[in-house]
Design a protein around this motif. Sequence first.
Motif, PDB file in Angstrom:
ATOM      1  N   VAL A 165       0.869  -1.123  -0.086  1.00  0.00           N
ATOM      2  CA  VAL A 165      -0.013  -0.017   0.038  1.00  0.00           C
ATOM      3  C   VAL A 165       0.910   1.182   0.026  1.00  0.00           C
ATOM      4  CG1 VAL A 165      -1.801   1.433   1.348  1.00  0.00           C
ATOM      5  CG2 VAL A 165      -2.021  -1.176   1.131  1.00  0.00           C
ATOM      6  N   GLU A 166       1.851   1.120   0.781  1.00  0.00           N
ATOM      7  CA  GLU A 166       2.892   2.223   0.715  1.00  0.00           C
ATOM      8  C   GLU A 166       3.515   2.714  -0.566  1.00  0.00           C
ATOM      9  OE1 GLU A 166       3.246   4.637   3.191  1.00  0.00           O
ATOM     10  OE2 GLU A 166       2.877   3.351   4.824  1.00  0.00           O
ATOM     11  N   ARG A 167       3.855   1.465  -1.188  1.00  0.00           N
ATOM     12  CA  ARG A 167       4.199   1.615  -2.643  1.00  0.00           C
ATOM     13  C   ARG A 167       3.267   2.248  -3.669  1.00  0.00           C
ATOM     14  NH1 ARG A 167       6.723  -3.640  -4.392  1.00  0.00           N
ATOM     15  NH2 ARG A 167       7.179  -2.317  -6.151  1.00  0.00           N
ATOM     16  N   ALA A 168       2.030   1.553  -3.513  1.00  0.00           N
ATOM     17  CA  ALA A 168       0.960   2.137  -4.233  1.00  0.00           C
ATOM     18  C   ALA A 168       0.661   3.561  -4.151  1.00  0.00           C
ATOM     19  CB  ALA A 168      -0.182   1.302  -3.917  1.00  0.00           C
ATOM     20  N   ARG A 169       0.944   4.236  -2.741  1.00  0.00           N
ATOM     21  CA  ARG A 169       0.771   5.497  -2.504  1.00  0.00           C
ATOM     22  C   ARG A 169       1.849   6.400  -2.927  1.00  0.00           C
ATOM     23  NH1 ARG A 169       2.459   8.678   2.127  1.00  0.00           N
ATOM     24  NH2 ARG A 169       1.132  10.583   2.565  1.00  0.00           N
ATOM     25  N   GLY A 170       2.847   5.721  -3.244  1.00  0.00           N
ATOM     26  CA  GLY A 170       4.072   6.727  -3.937  1.00  0.00           C
ATOM     27  C   GLY A 170       3.522   6.569  -5.340  1.00  0.00           C
TER      28      GLY A 170
ATOM     29  N   TYR B  10     -14.514  12.014 -12.133  1.00  0.00           N
ATOM     30  CA  TYR B  10     -15.625  12.824 -11.820  1.00  0.00           C
ATOM     31  C   TYR B  10     -15.415  13.584 -10.671  1.00  0.00           C
ATOM     32  CZ  TYR B  10     -20.227  14.336 -11.332  1.00  0.00           C
ATOM     33  OH  TYR B  10     -21.387  15.163 -11.009  1.00  0.00           O
ATOM     34  N   GLY B  11     -15.305  14.966 -10.824  1.00  0.00           N
ATOM     35  CA  GLY B  11     -15.245  15.935  -9.524  1.00  0.00           C
ATOM     36  C   GLY B  11     -13.800  16.036  -8.868  1.00  0.00           C
ATOM     37  N   ARG B  12     -12.965  15.597  -9.701  1.00  0.00           N
ATOM     38  CA  ARG B  12     -11.780  15.620  -8.762  1.00  0.00           C
ATOM     39  C   ARG B  12     -10.513  15.962  -9.682  1.00  0.00           C
ATOM     40  NH1 ARG B  12     -14.469  10.754  -7.039  1.00  0.00           N
ATOM     41  NH2 ARG B  12     -14.659  10.671  -4.940  1.00  0.00           N
ATOM     42  N   TRP B  13      -9.783  16.568  -9.122  1.00  0.00           N
ATOM     43  CA  TRP B  13      -8.215  16.672  -9.602  1.00  0.00           C
ATOM     44  C   TRP B  13      -7.478  15.878  -8.899  1.00  0.00           C
ATOM     45  CZ3 TRP B  13      -5.840  22.121 -10.452  1.00  0.00           C
ATOM     46  CH2 TRP B  13      -6.346  22.609 -11.493  1.00  0.00           C
ATOM     47  N   THR B  14      -6.233  15.502  -9.265  1.00  0.00           N
ATOM     48  CA  THR B  14      -5.424  14.659  -8.528  1.00  0.00           C
ATOM     49  C   THR B  14      -5.007  14.715  -7.150  1.00  0.00           C
ATOM     50  OG1 THR B  14      -3.491  15.437  -9.327  1.00  0.00           O
ATOM     51  CG2 THR B  14      -4.510  13.593 -10.864  1.00  0.00           C
ATOM     52  N   PHE B  15      -5.025  16.083  -6.640  1.00  0.00           N
ATOM     53  CA  PHE B  15      -4.851  16.236  -5.239  1.00  0.00           C
ATOM     54  C   PHE B  15      -5.836  16.063  -4.505  1.00  0.00           C
ATOM     55  CE2 PHE B  15      -7.118  20.085  -6.144  1.00  0.00           C
ATOM     56  CZ  PHE B  15      -7.928  20.391  -5.009  1.00  0.00           C
ATOM     57  N   GLN B  16      -7.221  15.850  -5.079  1.00  0.00           N
ATOM     58  CA  GLN B  16      -8.355  15.255  -4.115  1.00  0.00           C
ATOM     59  C   GLN B  16      -8.306  13.832  -4.114  1.00  0.00           C
ATOM     60  OE1 GLN B  16     -10.641  17.664  -7.049  1.00  0.00           O
ATOM     61  NE2 GLN B  16     -11.781  18.508  -4.946  1.00  0.00           N
ATOM     62  N   ILE B  17      -7.986  13.370  -5.176  1.00  0.00           N
ATOM     63  CA  ILE B  17      -7.534  11.791  -4.892  1.00  0.00           C
ATOM     64  C   ILE B  17      -6.736  11.166  -4.174  1.00  0.00           C
ATOM     65  CG2 ILE B  17      -6.835   9.726  -6.472  1.00  0.00           C
ATOM     66  CD1 ILE B  17      -7.860  11.116  -9.071  1.00  0.00           C
ATOM     67  N   VAL B  18      -5.508  11.975  -4.040  1.00  0.00           N
ATOM     68  CA  VAL B  18      -4.409  11.755  -3.175  1.00  0.00           C
ATOM     69  C   VAL B  18      -5.076  11.969  -1.433  1.00  0.00           C
ATOM     70  CG1 VAL B  18      -2.308  12.769  -2.139  1.00  0.00           C
ATOM     71  CG2 VAL B  18      -2.470  12.415  -4.589  1.00  0.00           C
ATOM     72  N   GLU B  19      -5.832  12.970  -1.176  1.00  0.00           N
ATOM     73  CA  GLU B  19      -6.407  13.304  -0.044  1.00  0.00           C
ATOM     74  C   GLU B  19      -7.253  12.537   0.492  1.00  0.00           C
ATOM     75  OE1 GLU B  19      -7.837  17.445  -0.366  1.00  0.00           O
ATOM     76  OE2 GLU B  19      -5.778  18.354   0.034  1.00  0.00           O
ATOM     77  N   GLU B  20      -8.172  11.959  -0.569  1.00  0.00           N
ATOM     78  CA  GLU B  20      -9.127  11.065  -0.167  1.00  0.00           C
ATOM     79  C   GLU B  20      -8.535   9.800   0.246  1.00  0.00           C
ATOM     80  OE1 GLU B  20     -13.050   8.802  -2.118  1.00  0.00           O
ATOM     81  OE2 GLU B  20     -12.458  10.856  -2.824  1.00  0.00           O
ATOM     82  N   PHE B  21      -7.467   9.230  -0.488  1.00  0.00           N
ATOM     83  CA  PHE B  21      -6.880   8.236  -0.520  1.00  0.00           C
ATOM     84  C   PHE B  21      -6.226   8.004   1.005  1.00  0.00           C
ATOM     85  CE2 PHE B  21      -2.806   5.227  -0.511  1.00  0.00           C
ATOM     86  CZ  PHE B  21      -3.443   4.078  -0.745  1.00  0.00           C
ATOM     87  N   ASP B  22      -5.350   9.016   1.340  1.00  0.00           N
ATOM     88  CA  ASP B  22      -4.415   9.259   2.518  1.00  0.00           C
ATOM     89  C   ASP B  22      -5.488   9.326   3.694  1.00  0.00           C
ATOM     90  OD1 ASP B  22      -2.172   9.533   1.188  1.00  0.00           O
ATOM     91  OD2 ASP B  22      -1.976  11.707   1.662  1.00  0.00           O
ATOM     92  N   ASP B  23      -6.608  10.299   3.618  1.00  0.00           N
ATOM     93  CA  ASP B  23      -7.513  10.462   4.676  1.00  0.00           C
ATOM     94  C   ASP B  23      -8.392   9.035   4.996  1.00  0.00           C
ATOM     95  OD1 ASP B  23      -6.677  12.909   5.073  1.00  0.00           O
ATOM     96  OD2 ASP B  23      -8.260  13.904   3.998  1.00  0.00           O
ATOM     97  N   GLY B  24      -8.616   8.217   3.765  1.00  0.00           N
ATOM     98  CA  GLY B  24      -9.531   7.096   4.108  1.00  0.00           C
ATOM     99  C   GLY B  24      -8.710   5.846   4.334  1.00  0.00           C
ATOM    100  N   TYR B  25      -8.205   5.134   3.113  1.00  0.00           N
ATOM    101  CA  TYR B  25      -7.810   3.670   3.131  1.00  0.00           C
ATOM    102  C   TYR B  25      -6.315   3.789   3.791  1.00  0.00           C
ATOM    103  CZ  TYR B  25      -6.674  -0.859   1.217  1.00  0.00           C
ATOM    104  OH  TYR B  25      -6.527  -2.079   1.284  1.00  0.00           O
ATOM    105  N   TRP B  26      -5.506   4.447   3.143  1.00  0.00           N
ATOM    106  CA  TRP B  26      -4.191   4.727   3.771  1.00  0.00           C
ATOM    107  C   TRP B  26      -4.089   4.640   5.296  1.00  0.00           C
ATOM    108  CZ3 TRP B  26      -0.847   8.759   5.590  1.00  0.00           C
ATOM    109  CH2 TRP B  26       0.392   8.329   5.562  1.00  0.00           C
ATOM    110  N   THR B  27      -4.652   5.693   5.941  1.00  0.00           N
ATOM    111  CA  THR B  27      -4.803   5.889   7.264  1.00  0.00           C
ATOM    112  C   THR B  27      -5.437   4.577   7.795  1.00  0.00           C
ATOM    113  OG1 THR B  27      -4.979   8.210   7.096  1.00  0.00           O
ATOM    114  CG2 THR B  27      -5.711   7.524   8.977  1.00  0.00           C
ATOM    115  N   GLU B  28      -6.427   4.351   7.541  1.00  0.00           N
ATOM    116  CA  GLU B  28      -7.205   3.043   7.970  1.00  0.00           C
ATOM    117  C   GLU B  28      -6.251   1.669   8.132  1.00  0.00           C
ATOM    118  OE1 GLU B  28      -9.807   0.676  10.424  1.00  0.00           O
ATOM    119  OE2 GLU B  28      -9.795   2.901   9.986  1.00  0.00           O
ATOM    120  N   PHE B  29      -5.318   1.430   6.948  1.00  0.00           N
ATOM    121  CA  PHE B  29      -4.611   0.398   6.897  1.00  0.00           C
ATOM    122  C   PHE B  29      -3.484   0.562   7.941  1.00  0.00           C
ATOM    123  CE2 PHE B  29      -3.867  -3.076   3.668  1.00  0.00           C
ATOM    124  CZ  PHE B  29      -2.864  -3.780   4.274  1.00  0.00           C
TER     125      PHE B  29
END
Length: 142
Positions: free
Chosen positions: A33-38, A84-103
């Motif tokens: 997951v950390e590698r995917a985040r990178g 839909y409705g997202r620039w990439t910074f929003q995707i990164v933020e959603e991933f970081d605040d959700g899945y990555w943080t929970e994992f």
Amino acid sequence: MNHDAAPLDRRPADLDDDTIAAVGKVSEALEYVERARGHLYSFHQLMGGADLALGDACEALRKAGHAAQADRLETELVGRNVLYGRWTFQIVEEFDDGYWTEFRQQDRRVREELQAGERHVFEATMKERRRTHGRPDHEARP
């Protein structure tokens, strides 16, 4: 100080090999997951760079007398959402605040519950088993 005399022993007392291996697999999954985040951050930066480069291309097209093509590219692509409705910074933020943080929280919780919070017990155990005790460059610790 003899660094070989202090083994890299992170293993809590009475912790069995199967539990160590299982917790190690949880941490290994987190490493993926950390590698995917990178890669997600790479995607974010590449898409931002592409958008800026396309803006420059539009200016060059306009300067070369191709305003219609420049206008179309600016209207259709420059600043466009990548999802839909997202620039990439929003995707990164959603991933970081959700899945990555929970994992990360769940990985820590499993380690706290089963390994007294110690990290890399599987790897430390493997190192202790595989190194040649007493040999240079096989020390347990720096």
